[in-house]
Design a protein around this motif. Structure first.
Motif, PDB file in Angstrom:
ATOM      1  N   TYR A  84      55.181 -32.687  23.791  1.00  0.00           N
ATOM      2  CA  TYR A  84      54.947 -31.544  24.686  1.00  0.00           C
ATOM      3  C   TYR A  84      53.790 -31.827  25.640  1.00  0.00           C
ATOM      4  O   TYR A  84      53.905 -31.619  26.853  1.00  0.00           O
ATOM      5  CB  TYR A  84      54.647 -30.303  23.840  1.00  0.00           C
TER       6      TYR A  84
ATOM      7  N   ASP B 159      57.755 -25.525  15.990  1.00  0.00           N
ATOM      8  CA  ASP B 159      56.339 -25.208  16.181  1.00  0.00           C
ATOM      9  C   ASP B 159      55.567 -25.324  14.873  1.00  0.00           C
ATOM     10  O   ASP B 159      56.128 -25.689  13.828  1.00  0.00           O
ATOM     11  CB  ASP B 159      56.171 -23.824  16.818  1.00  0.00           C
ATOM     12  N   ALA B 160      54.269 -25.008  14.938  1.00  0.00           N
ATOM     13  CA  ALA B 160      53.388 -25.189  13.777  1.00  0.00           C
ATOM     14  C   ALA B 160      53.765 -24.294  12.599  1.00  0.00           C
ATOM     15  O   ALA B 160      53.427 -24.584  11.454  1.00  0.00           O
ATOM     16  CB  ALA B 160      51.943 -24.926  14.183  1.00  0.00           C
ATOM     17  N   LYS B 161      54.472 -23.195  12.867  1.00  0.00           N
ATOM     18  CA  LYS B 161      54.900 -22.289  11.805  1.00  0.00           C
ATOM     19  C   LYS B 161      56.264 -22.664  11.236  1.00  0.00           C
ATOM     20  O   LYS B 161      56.812 -21.960  10.398  1.00  0.00           O
ATOM     21  CB  LYS B 161      54.943 -20.859  12.331  1.00  0.00           C
TER      22      LYS B 161
ATOM     23  N   LYS C 281      59.007 -22.777  12.950  1.00  0.00           N
ATOM     24  CA  LYS C 281      60.075 -22.091  13.667  1.00  0.00           C
ATOM     25  C   LYS C 281      60.627 -22.979  14.773  1.00  0.00           C
ATOM     26  O   LYS C 281      59.879 -23.585  15.532  1.00  0.00           O
ATOM     27  CB  LYS C 281      59.549 -20.793  14.278  1.00  0.00           C
ATOM     28  N   THR C 282      61.950 -23.047  14.849  1.00  0.00           N
ATOM     29  CA  THR C 282      62.587 -23.842  15.893  1.00  0.00           C
ATOM     30  C   THR C 282      62.625 -23.058  17.201  1.00  0.00           C
ATOM     31  O   THR C 282      63.162 -21.950  17.249  1.00  0.00           O
ATOM     32  CB  THR C 282      64.021 -24.243  15.494  1.00  0.00           C
ATOM     33  N   GLN C 283      62.032 -23.639  18.231  1.00  0.00           N
ATOM     34  CA  GLN C 283      62.077 -23.064  19.564  1.00  0.00           C
ATOM     35  C   GLN C 283      63.195 -23.777  20.335  1.00  0.00           C
ATOM     36  O   GLN C 283      63.166 -24.998  20.484  1.00  0.00           O
ATOM     37  CB  GLN C 283      60.742 -23.267  20.294  1.00  0.00           C
TER      38      GLN C 283
ATOM     39  N   LYS D 228      52.091 -23.226  27.326  1.00  0.00           N
ATOM     40  CA  LYS D 228      51.351 -22.370  26.411  1.00  0.00           C
ATOM     41  C   LYS D 228      50.252 -23.182  25.716  1.00  0.00           C
ATOM     42  O   LYS D 228      50.495 -24.296  25.243  1.00  0.00           O
ATOM     43  CB  LYS D 228      52.284 -21.756  25.360  1.00  0.00           C
TER      44      LYS D 228
ATOM     45  N   LYS E 261      48.820 -22.778  22.882  1.00  0.00           N
ATOM     46  CA  LYS E 261      49.054 -23.078  21.460  1.00  0.00           C
ATOM     47  C   LYS E 261      50.002 -24.264  21.305  1.00  0.00           C
ATOM     48  O   LYS E 261      49.850 -25.067  20.379  1.00  0.00           O
ATOM     49  CB  LYS E 261      49.587 -21.854  20.725  1.00  0.00           C
ATOM     50  N   TRP E 262      50.979 -24.382  22.200  1.00  0.00           N
ATOM     51  CA  TRP E 262      51.896 -25.517  22.115  1.00  0.00           C
ATOM     52  C   TRP E 262      51.219 -26.802  22.567  1.00  0.00           C
ATOM     53  O   TRP E 262      51.516 -27.881  22.037  1.00  0.00           O
ATOM     54  CB  TRP E 262      53.159 -25.245  22.939  1.00  0.00           C
TER      55      TRP E 262
ATOM     56  N   GLN F  56      49.329 -27.782  19.477  1.00  0.00           N
ATOM     57  CA  GLN F  56      50.220 -28.259  18.413  1.00  0.00           C
ATOM     58  C   GLN F  56      50.890 -29.577  18.783  1.00  0.00           C
ATOM     59  O   GLN F  56      51.151 -30.410  17.917  1.00  0.00           O
ATOM     60  CB  GLN F  56      51.286 -27.196  18.128  1.00  0.00           C
TER      61      GLN F  56
ATOM     62  N   PRO G 287      54.080 -30.506  19.739  1.00  0.00           N
ATOM     63  CA  PRO G 287      55.315 -30.894  19.047  1.00  0.00           C
ATOM     64  C   PRO G 287      56.140 -31.875  19.893  1.00  0.00           C
ATOM     65  O   PRO G 287      55.891 -32.047  21.090  1.00  0.00           O
ATOM     66  CB  PRO G 287      56.051 -29.563  18.902  1.00  0.00           C
TER      67      PRO G 287
END
Length: 217
Positions: free
Chosen positions: A128, A173-175, A177-179, A194, A196-197, A200, A202
């Motif tokens: 990312y 993502d870090a939780k 969850k598939t985005q 973002k 946060k991304w 992270q 990813p």
């Protein structure tokens, strides 16, 4: 100024207006652009170059010469290849502030332009941050080109990917969850920038490679 193409056009017009007025121009701003792209840009995908465009049919590209001059003395020569691409040295900025770029043609005979583009993706899995750091570089480029009018320039906050067929981009993502992002009716996908991304970082998985991608505001 929504798309990168419009940014390129605006940048080209800015340089054209400078060189249409006189045969000599201060090297300071050109040096800043060269330094930004070569030394300060963080993205591997941003591409930029200065080119010569011949405006008079009877003038041949090989007749065009340009050089750097200080106090009436030539300190360096620029080179122009067969496609009109210019190779110019990057100087320490205090030195560049004292130097002029001189061209051997009369005004309106040639135009000097800066062209900016985005290199295509060559891998279907990309980090990312490796992609979205491009937005910071493009914001810096626009601010430099716009100068005192930079407050009118857009701030890029998304990347738009254009495909030739239905496609998807996804990451976890870090939780956990598939985005997932799917193409619209025009085979385009927009992904926001973002914080946060970015942190992270990813891996983005492309179902197929896009034809192109570009920052949008």
């Amino acid at each position: 100024m929504k798309k990168l193409l419009m940014l390129v056009t605006a940048a080209s017009l800015l340089c054209n207006s400078v060189f249409a007025a006189e045969r000599s121009v201060e090297y300071s701003e050109i040096n800043k652009i060269l330094d930004l792209i070569a030394n300060k840009a963080q993205s591997q995908y941003i591409l930029s170059k200065f080119t010569v465009e011949v405006k008079q049919p009877e003038l041949k590209l090989e007749e065009v010469k340009l050089w750097l001059e200080h106090d009436g003395k030539v300190i360096a020569n620029g080179t122009i290849d067969k496609d009109g691409n210019i190779d110019l040295p990057i100087l320490p900025q205090p030195r560049a502030d004292e130097v002029n770029l001189v061209i051997n043609q009369e005004k309106d005979a040639v135009a000097i332009m800066v062209n900016t583009d985005i290199a295509p993706l060559t891998r279907q899995q990309v980090k990312y941050r490796d992609l979205f750091i491009l937005l910071e570089d493009m914001d810096a480029f626009v601010e430099l080109m716009a100068g005192s009018l930079s407050w009118l320039a857009p701030n890029f906050d998304e990347l738009e990917f254009t495909f030739s067929e239905p496609a998807s981009i996804q990451f976890v993502d870090a939780k956990g969850k598939t985005q997932q992002f799917m193409t619209d009716d025009e085979f385009k996908i927009q992904i926001p920038n973002k914080k946060k991304w970015m942190q992270q970082n990813p891996s983005l998985q492309f179902s197929v490679l896009p034809k192109q991608f570009a920052p949008i505001d």
